[in-house]
Design a protein around this motif. Structure first.
Motif, mmCIF file in Angstrom:
data_model
loop_
_atom_site.group_PDB
_atom_site.id
_atom_site.type_symbol
_atom_site.label_atom_id
_atom_site.label_comp_id
_atom_site.label_asym_id
_atom_site.label_seq_id
_atom_site.Cartn_x
_atom_site.Cartn_y
_atom_site.Cartn_z
ATOM 1 N N LEU A 72 -6.512 -4.817 -15.093
ATOM 2 C CA LEU A 72 -7.226 -5.660 -13.958
ATOM 3 C C LEU A 72 -8.151 -4.841 -12.952
ATOM 4 O O LEU A 72 -9.226 -5.236 -12.628
ATOM 5 C CB LEU A 72 -5.884 -5.967 -12.820
ATOM 6 C CG LEU A 72 -5.153 -6.989 -13.200
ATOM 7 C CD1 LEU A 72 -3.787 -7.239 -12.380
ATOM 8 C CD2 LEU A 72 -5.840 -8.290 -13.188
ATOM 9 N N ALA A 73 -7.890 -3.707 -12.464
ATOM 10 C CA ALA A 73 -8.838 -2.814 -11.717
ATOM 11 C C ALA A 73 -10.199 -2.464 -12.759
ATOM 12 O O ALA A 73 -11.146 -2.594 -12.130
ATOM 13 C CB ALA A 73 -8.192 -1.704 -11.281
ATOM 14 N N PHE A 74 -9.891 -2.129 -13.902
ATOM 15 C CA PHE A 74 -10.894 -1.883 -14.862
ATOM 16 C C PHE A 74 -11.771 -2.807 -14.941
ATOM 17 O O PHE A 74 -13.023 -2.738 -14.910
ATOM 18 C CB PHE A 74 -10.295 -1.141 -15.965
ATOM 19 C CG PHE A 74 -11.414 -0.391 -16.894
ATOM 20 C CD1 PHE A 74 -12.478 -0.063 -16.542
ATOM 21 C CD2 PHE A 74 -11.125 -0.333 -18.560
ATOM 22 C CE1 PHE A 74 -13.524 0.389 -17.652
ATOM 23 C CE2 PHE A 74 -12.051 0.294 -18.960
ATOM 24 C CZ PHE A 74 -13.221 0.691 -18.822
ATOM 25 N N GLY A 75 -11.248 -3.953 -15.446
ATOM 26 C CA GLY A 75 -12.040 -5.201 -15.818
ATOM 27 C C GLY A 75 -12.787 -6.031 -14.765
ATOM 28 O O GLY A 75 -13.974 -6.400 -14.790
ATOM 29 N N SER A 76 -12.214 -5.617 -13.354
ATOM 30 C CA SER A 76 -12.420 -6.634 -12.253
ATOM 31 C C SER A 76 -13.872 -5.833 -11.421
ATOM 32 O O SER A 76 -14.878 -6.361 -11.171
ATOM 33 C CB SER A 76 -11.579 -6.785 -11.342
ATOM 34 O OG SER A 76 -10.539 -7.294 -11.870
ATOM 35 N N LEU A 77 -13.782 -4.505 -11.844
ATOM 36 C CA LEU A 77 -15.033 -3.480 -11.072
ATOM 37 C C LEU A 77 -16.045 -2.880 -12.038
ATOM 38 O O LEU A 77 -16.848 -2.493 -11.400
ATOM 39 C CB LEU A 77 -14.178 -2.710 -10.332
ATOM 40 C CG LEU A 77 -12.980 -3.120 -9.338
ATOM 41 C CD1 LEU A 77 -12.471 -1.921 -8.812
ATOM 42 C CD2 LEU A 77 -13.932 -3.768 -8.162
ATOM 43 N N LEU A 78 -15.948 -3.423 -13.336
ATOM 44 C CA LEU A 78 -17.214 -2.836 -14.309
ATOM 45 C C LEU A 78 -18.434 -3.109 -13.910
ATOM 46 O O LEU A 78 -19.224 -2.018 -13.807
ATOM 47 C CB LEU A 78 -16.756 -3.238 -15.737
ATOM 48 C CG LEU A 78 -15.720 -2.459 -16.456
ATOM 49 C CD1 LEU A 78 -15.472 -3.167 -17.573
ATOM 50 C CD2 LEU A 78 -16.717 -0.991 -16.854
ATOM 51 N N ALA A 120 -0.901 4.376 -8.971
ATOM 52 C CA ALA A 120 -1.816 5.214 -9.718
ATOM 53 C C ALA A 120 -2.284 4.627 -10.895
ATOM 54 O O ALA A 120 -3.968 5.111 -11.179
ATOM 55 C CB ALA A 120 -1.162 6.475 -10.238
ATOM 56 N N ARG A 121 -2.167 3.956 -11.677
ATOM 57 C CA ARG A 121 -2.700 3.003 -12.738
ATOM 58 C C ARG A 121 -3.688 2.275 -12.471
ATOM 59 O O ARG A 121 -5.059 2.224 -13.018
ATOM 60 C CB ARG A 121 -1.624 2.473 -13.594
ATOM 61 C CG ARG A 121 -0.710 3.190 -14.298
ATOM 62 C CD ARG A 121 -1.409 3.854 -15.565
ATOM 63 N NE ARG A 121 -1.403 2.916 -16.585
ATOM 64 C CZ ARG A 121 -2.313 3.060 -17.613
ATOM 65 N NH1 ARG A 121 -3.063 4.362 -17.836
ATOM 66 N NH2 ARG A 121 -2.625 2.335 -18.528
ATOM 67 N N ALA A 122 -3.508 1.745 -11.093
ATOM 68 C CA ALA A 122 -4.659 0.984 -10.627
ATOM 69 C C ALA A 122 -5.943 1.541 -10.174
ATOM 70 O O ALA A 122 -7.069 1.324 -10.400
ATOM 71 C CB ALA A 122 -4.131 -0.035 -9.666
ATOM 72 N N VAL A 123 -5.508 2.675 -9.463
ATOM 73 C CA VAL A 123 -6.663 3.498 -8.979
ATOM 74 C C VAL A 123 -7.418 4.218 -10.289
ATOM 75 O O VAL A 123 -8.661 4.296 -10.323
ATOM 76 C CB VAL A 123 -5.981 4.717 -8.167
ATOM 77 C CG1 VAL A 123 -7.276 5.685 -7.832
ATOM 78 C CG2 VAL A 123 -5.610 4.036 -6.895
ATOM 79 N N ALA A 128 -12.109 4.405 -13.730
ATOM 80 C CA ALA A 128 -12.642 4.147 -15.029
ATOM 81 C C ALA A 128 -13.822 3.037 -15.075
ATOM 82 O O ALA A 128 -14.725 3.449 -15.903
ATOM 83 C CB ALA A 128 -11.583 3.676 -15.904
ATOM 84 N N ALA A 129 -13.772 2.236 -14.116
ATOM 85 C CA ALA A 129 -14.805 0.907 -13.966
ATOM 86 C C ALA A 129 -16.316 1.838 -13.562
ATOM 87 O O ALA A 129 -17.394 1.302 -13.756
ATOM 88 C CB ALA A 129 -14.507 0.172 -13.101
#
Length: 532
Positions: A72-78, A120-123, A128-129
């Motif tokens: 979610l965090a990766f895809g949303s903030l790329l 931690a996984r969300a951060v 990663a984004a």
């Protein structure tokens, strides 16, 4: 393609070609380490999940969020991460992304409860984004010589295509011989090596003019990506008809439509539409989406089959994918270094899709106890060759002839396609798999199913999932083949110098010469020469 106009023909003095960085191959090693860390993180935790669940005591329903929180965090903030690399500077954002990713990994490895692990996984996904598009844009701006660019993108494609399988191997080894926590701690080791290399090797590229960040565009695209990824993630625990599924997907689509409409009128857009308006680049971005969906379909269900049906250990399962890793590397070099200069991406990417489809179709022959050599290995080799034809040419094409100041967001678009494809493919195929099992049991079992009937139902689910995976690859071959232009990307050798950043050459169709500034030299950014 239209003919190129030289600086002399426009009445200006010849522009200086940006110096070649003598440390560029060491920079490639740093980028490869960073990309490997990001890609393998998508699969390394899959192996560790059962052990983490037992240790921290979270439920089976909660388990998917260990992967989904990252996605979610990766895809949303790329796209925002890619734009920040263009605005603030690639070295700075690379180091920020690397440091943040390592710190979040360390916190996740030390988690004492489920909320701490999920946070931690969300951060991790957020950093990663930033890191993923920055790494790819560094690659695109470091290698300007056409031949060297093809070699560097072949290495990048090999890492991107094989990282998932490497994650399965490494995850199995770490979980079996150390602890599931080392599946997160290992990122600190990767980050330390890449971070030190980046601090020493990379040159700080401070943009001459820092445009404003398109805040509204960032909010729209981040919200849209969040809605789509979250909606598809809910398919694993809810039906397609529940509001938590269709409402989020519909809202995500509407937000992305609003994003496109806003970008068309924004003065300083987050994603200049000229980047995606070119049909060849659009074909490359869609290729990453289809390949991401298909690759995760094969890796996921073949992983399940080998462990649950054949009784392979996590380590043996990971090792079974090593031939795929080898083929991705070998074919990636062949495709991008030898074939791309002659043919361009159009024949290569569709061929890769067809090979991936053939791999999935062969897996529909699996029985309850099929042999590795006779049934699994041929498909592993085919998907390895297919991904080799897809990833490196797509990465090269998706960043080709992009204005220097937009390489970060172009790189982010490639990563977004791959991430979105993986999320949609995994959720869609998981849903089809579960539905196929339930349908088979309802049609063939009376009362409580026994172990053999459950195994047969699962085998039917695998067959359905692999046929759908083959269909995804087939659709990718047709759509990408229609979009990609024929012919090589690079101009003739006598014009190559004019095509380098800052040389004043005409931009790839869909952009203009005045959009293309000079690439930074090792001494720092140089002012672009302006023709009269």
């Amino acid at each position: 393609m239209s003919a190129l106009s030289t600086p002399e023909s426009r009445g200006g003095a010849p522009a200086a070609v940006a110096p070649v960085d003598s440390r560029r191959w060491w920079i490639l090693a740093v980028i490869a380490i960073a990309q490997l860390m990001i890609v393998l993180d998508a699969t390394i935790m899959n192996i560790a999940l059962p052990s983490a669940q037992k240790d921290l005591g979270f439920s089976l329903a909660d388990r998917q969020w260990v992967v989904t929180a990252y996605a979610l965090a990766f895809g949303s903030l790329l796209l925002l991460g890619g734009k920040l690399a263009d605005v603030i500077g690639r070295k700075v954002m690379f180091l920020i992304g690397m440091t943040g990713f390592a710190a979040a990994s360390a916190v996740g490895g030390a988690a004492v409860n489920f909320p701490m692990l999920i946070s931690a996984r969300a951060v991790q996904g957020a950093f990663a984004a930033v890191l993923a598009p920055t790494a790819l844009s560094l690659l695109a701006t470091t290698f300007t010589d056409p031949a060297e660019r093809r070699q560097s993108f072949a290495v990048y494609g090999a890492v991107a295509g094989s990282g998932g399988a490497v994650g399965l191997v490494l995850g199995g080894l770490l979980t079996q011989y150390l602890s599931w926590r080392w599946c997160l701690y290992v990122n600190v080791v990767f980050a330390a090596a890449a971070g030190i290399g980046a601090a020493v090797l990379l040159h700080r590229d401070v943009p001459g003019r820092r445009p404003r960040v398109d805040v509204l565009g960032a909010a729209l695209v981040s919200g849209g990506m969040f809605g789509i990824v979250y909606g598809f993630a809910n398919v694993a625990t809810h039906s397609w008809g529940t509001p938590s599924t269709w409402a989020f997907i519909a809202a995500g689509v509407l937000l992305l439509v609003a994003f496109v409409l806003w970008e068309a009128r924004a003065r300083q857009p987050l994603l200049p539409l000229r980047i995606v308006a070119d049909r060849t680049r659009a074909g490359a971005y869609l290729a990453m989406l289809f390949a991401g969906a298909g690759m995760f379909g094969i890796l996921l269900f073949l992983n399940y089959y080998m462990q649950q049906n054949l009784g392979y250990s996590p380590v043996i399962t990971g090792l079974a994918f090593l031939p795929m890793v080898a083929l991705v590397m070998v074919v990636g070099q062949l495709a991008n270094v030898v074939l791309m200069p002659r043919t361009g991406p159009r024949p290569l990417i569709p061929v890769g899709m067809l090979l991936g489809g053939a791999s999935a179709a062969l897996l529909t022959r699996l029985g309850l106890h099929s042999s590795y050599a006779g049934y699994i290995l041929p498909s592993v080799l085919l998907i390895g060759a297919g991904l080799g034809f897809i990833f490196a040419p797509s990465a090269d094409t998706g960043t080709a002839r992009v204005p220097f100041q937009d390489t970060g967001v172009a790189s982010a678009t490639l990563n977004t396609g791959n991430q979105l494809g993986g999320s949609i493919g995994t959720s869609l195929l998981n849903s089809l798999f579960a539905t196929a099992i339930a349908t088979w049991i309802a049609a063939n079992v009376r009362g409580r199913p026994g172990p053999l009937q459950l195994a047969q139902a699962a085998l039917h689910g695998y067959t359905v999932a692999f046929w759908w995976t083959a269909g995804i690859f087939a659709a990718g071959a047709i759509i990408c083949g229609a979009l990609l232009r024929s012919g090589p990307l690079t101009r003739p050798a006598q014009q190559a110098a004019q095509d380098r950043p800052g040389a004043g050459g005409q931009e790839w169709p869909g952009t203009t010469t005045q959009d293309q500034p000079t690439a930074p030299s090792p001494a720092g950014p140089q002012p672009a020469e302006r023709s009269n």
